[in-house]
Design a protein around this motif. Structure first.
Motif, PDB file in Angstrom:
ATOM      1  N   ARG A 119       0.815  -1.228   0.000  1.00  0.00           N
ATOM      2  CA  ARG A 119       0.000   0.000   0.000  1.00  0.00           C
ATOM      3  C   ARG A 119       0.850   1.279   0.000  1.00  0.00           C
ATOM      4  O   ARG A 119       0.655   2.140  -0.867  1.00  0.00           O
ATOM      5  CB  ARG A 119      -0.961  -0.026   1.193  1.00  0.00           C
ATOM      6  CG  ARG A 119      -2.015   1.065   1.129  1.00  0.00           C
ATOM      7  CD  ARG A 119      -2.985   0.994   2.297  1.00  0.00           C
ATOM      8  NE  ARG A 119      -3.953  -0.068   2.177  1.00  0.00           N
ATOM      9  CZ  ARG A 119      -3.973  -1.178   2.924  1.00  0.00           C
ATOM     10  NH1 ARG A 119      -3.062  -1.358   3.856  1.00  0.00           N
ATOM     11  NH2 ARG A 119      -4.892  -2.092   2.748  1.00  0.00           N
TER      12      ARG A 119
ATOM     13  N   ASP B 186     -14.015  -1.901  -0.338  1.00  0.00           N
ATOM     14  CA  ASP B 186     -14.151  -0.443  -0.310  1.00  0.00           C
ATOM     15  C   ASP B 186     -15.480  -0.034   0.340  1.00  0.00           C
ATOM     16  O   ASP B 186     -16.166   0.883  -0.158  1.00  0.00           O
ATOM     17  CB  ASP B 186     -14.085   0.090  -1.749  1.00  0.00           C
ATOM     18  CG  ASP B 186     -13.527   1.509  -1.776  1.00  0.00           C
ATOM     19  OD1 ASP B 186     -12.988   1.954  -0.742  1.00  0.00           O
ATOM     20  OD2 ASP B 186     -13.659   2.173  -2.822  1.00  0.00           O
TER      21      ASP B 186
ATOM     22  N   ASP C  32      -9.131  -5.772  -5.666  1.00  0.00           N
ATOM     23  CA  ASP C  32      -8.051  -4.885  -5.255  1.00  0.00           C
ATOM     24  C   ASP C  32      -7.788  -5.129  -3.760  1.00  0.00           C
ATOM     25  O   ASP C  32      -8.641  -4.825  -2.909  1.00  0.00           O
ATOM     26  CB  ASP C  32      -8.505  -3.431  -5.509  1.00  0.00           C
ATOM     27  CG  ASP C  32      -7.436  -2.431  -5.114  1.00  0.00           C
ATOM     28  OD1 ASP C  32      -6.540  -2.781  -4.326  1.00  0.00           O
ATOM     29  OD2 ASP C  32      -7.506  -1.287  -5.601  1.00  0.00           O
TER      30      ASP C  32
ATOM     31  N   HIS D  28      -6.075  -3.720  -1.616  1.00  0.00           N
ATOM     32  CA  HIS D  28      -6.042  -2.558  -0.722  1.00  0.00           C
ATOM     33  C   HIS D  28      -7.445  -2.146  -0.274  1.00  0.00           C
ATOM     34  O   HIS D  28      -7.596  -1.306   0.607  1.00  0.00           O
ATOM     35  CB  HIS D  28      -5.334  -1.381  -1.417  1.00  0.00           C
ATOM     36  CG  HIS D  28      -3.898  -1.693  -1.717  1.00  0.00           C
ATOM     37  ND1 HIS D  28      -3.216  -1.163  -2.790  1.00  0.00           N
ATOM     38  CD2 HIS D  28      -3.006  -2.508  -1.087  1.00  0.00           C
ATOM     39  CE1 HIS D  28      -1.985  -1.633  -2.813  1.00  0.00           C
ATOM     40  NE2 HIS D  28      -1.826  -2.457  -1.785  1.00  0.00           N
ATOM     41  N   LYS D  29      -8.466  -2.712  -0.913  1.00  0.00           N
ATOM     42  CA  LYS D  29      -9.846  -2.320  -0.585  1.00  0.00           C
ATOM     43  C   LYS D  29     -10.640  -3.429   0.114  1.00  0.00           C
ATOM     44  O   LYS D  29     -11.792  -3.242   0.453  1.00  0.00           O
ATOM     45  CB  LYS D  29     -10.570  -1.914  -1.875  1.00  0.00           C
ATOM     46  CG  LYS D  29      -9.940  -0.685  -2.521  1.00  0.00           C
ATOM     47  CD  LYS D  29     -10.689  -0.276  -3.757  1.00  0.00           C
ATOM     48  CE  LYS D  29     -10.060   1.006  -4.312  1.00  0.00           C
ATOM     49  NZ  LYS D  29     -10.467   1.253  -5.683  1.00  0.00           N
TER      50      LYS D  29
ATOM     51  N   ASN E 184     -11.967  -5.912   2.970  1.00  0.00           N
ATOM     52  CA  ASN E 184     -12.100  -6.000   4.421  1.00  0.00           C
ATOM     53  C   ASN E 184     -11.714  -7.437   4.832  1.00  0.00           C
ATOM     54  O   ASN E 184     -12.545  -8.337   4.884  1.00  0.00           O
ATOM     55  CB  ASN E 184     -13.545  -5.679   4.840  1.00  0.00           C
ATOM     56  CG  ASN E 184     -13.706  -5.677   6.353  1.00  0.00           C
ATOM     57  OD1 ASN E 184     -12.944  -6.324   7.078  1.00  0.00           O
ATOM     58  ND2 ASN E 184     -14.702  -4.963   6.840  1.00  0.00           N
TER      59      ASN E 184
END
Ligand SMILES: Cc1cc2nc3c(=O)[nH]c(=O)nc-3n(C[C@H](O)[C@H](O)[C@H](O)COP(=O)(O)OP(=O)(O)OC[C@H]3O[C@@H](n4cnc5c(N)ncnc54)[C@H](O)[C@@H]3O)c2cc1C
Ligand code: FES
Length: 289
Positions: A208, A237, A251, A253-254, A256
């Motif tokens: 990240r 996200d 993705d 980074h998005k 949970n």
């Protein structure tokens, strides 16, 4: 199986890759014709078996077969592992899910943990075929649990191995190798992280701050695989998505991950119970004795 007329979903080959992981090849012409890296099937061993997702680890359009690599972790995977060459799986539906987004990114790092290598291999192969420089980082708890090392070496420019206990490659985790490569100024245009959710979550935290686009292949519980039952709900996200039809790749980074890990534990008691019934003589014959 040569010389005999094959039936749909008949097992043509079976191989024990290590003490807990098996590979089977199935005659499945329609799936073999359409399969792409990142996709999976949902199978039922018998009419009354549960539906289980497995990634299409490789496919052969000429011989019209697909291969599945699976860990005998519970009731259904053990039931599958009981089938022998020549026997048929009751139903195999696929290819399901979206294919991986494969293009020439430049340098791609493929990080896989444990059984994740079975899922990562077709992705790494497709990335190589698309012209990427492929760096593979493979991890496992110990030496005997590595799979597909030869295959990954054949399609990677560099391969790094790590084991938790130091019996093969560097002692430690795949995340340690990724950190050290970034520290050595390796520039990655994309990362694919495929393995246990905790590993993918750690990789996402590493990439990240460097802005390295990172894709995770999620493995929530799936039932219908068609976006209708809601079992595979994940939060990306802040929005609800269904991994079977919107993924399984997202993705990283998005994602949970905390929720994913929590939801994977939902049926632990039931899974332990069915496994105990099986091991004390349930309806899976080869494990019932
Ligand atoms: C898209 C996708 C691809 C997968 N690819 C592979 C693969 O290539 N090889 C492989 O070995 N495993 C793969 N899995 C995981 C595999 O589906 C589970 O290991 C299997 O369902 C376990 O079932 P079981 O009855 O043997 O074990 P159980 O004792 O019932 O479950 C053991 C663990 O498996 C998971 N699980 C159980 N039921 C399901 C289900 N219906 N859907 C998803 N996960 C479940 C849970 O985390 C559970 O704690 C994949 C999962 C997904 C979602
Ligand atoms: S498995 Fe049912 S909605 Fe995805």
């Amino acid at each position: 199986m040569l010389g005999t007329k094959l039936q749909i979903n008949q097992i043509t080959e079976k191989e024990q890759l290590n003490s807990v992981i098996k590979k089977i090849t199935i005659y499945a012409p329609d799936i073999a014709a359409k399969a792409k890296a990142g996709q999976f099937v949902i199978f039922k061993v018998h009419e009354d078996s549960e539906r289980i997702p497995l990634t299409i680890s490789s496919w052969d359009k000429e011989n019209q077969t697909i291969s599945l690599i699976f860990q005998e972790i519970g009731f259904s995977t053990k039931e599958l592992g009981c089938l022998e060459v020549g026997q048929k799986i009751q139903s195999v539906v696929g290819p399901l899910g979206n294919a991986s987004e494969i293009k020439n990114y430049g340098t791609a790092v493929v990080i896989c943990g444990g059984l994740g290598t079975a899922v990562a291999y077709p992705v790494a192969k497709a990335l190589k075929e698309a012209g990427n420089r492929v760096i593979s980082i493979m991890g496992a708890r110990s030496e005997e649990l590595f799979i597909l090392e030869k295959e990954m070496r054949a399609i990677s420019d560099e391969v790094y191995l790590t084991s938790d206990d130091g019996t093969k490659g560097q002692k430690g985790f795949v995340s340690d190798v990724l950190k050290s490569l970034i520290a050595k100024n390796y520039k990655f245009d994309i990362a694919f992280a495929i393995g246990p959710p905790i590993m993918m979550s750690v990789i996402a935290d590493i990439t990240r701050p460097y802005g390295i686009k990172t894709i995770a292949s999620l493995n929530p519980i799936m039932v219908d695989g068609m976006g209708m039952c809601g079992a595979c709900r994940v939060t990306i996200d802040g929005k609800i998505q269904f991994a079977c039809v919107d993924g399984p790749e997202f993705d990283a980074h998005k994602v949970n991950f905390r929720e994913l890990m929590q939801r994977l534990k939902s049926y632990c008691d039931e899974e332990k119970f069915t496994l105990s019934v099986q091991s004390t003589g349930g309806n899976c014959q080869c494990h019932g004795h």
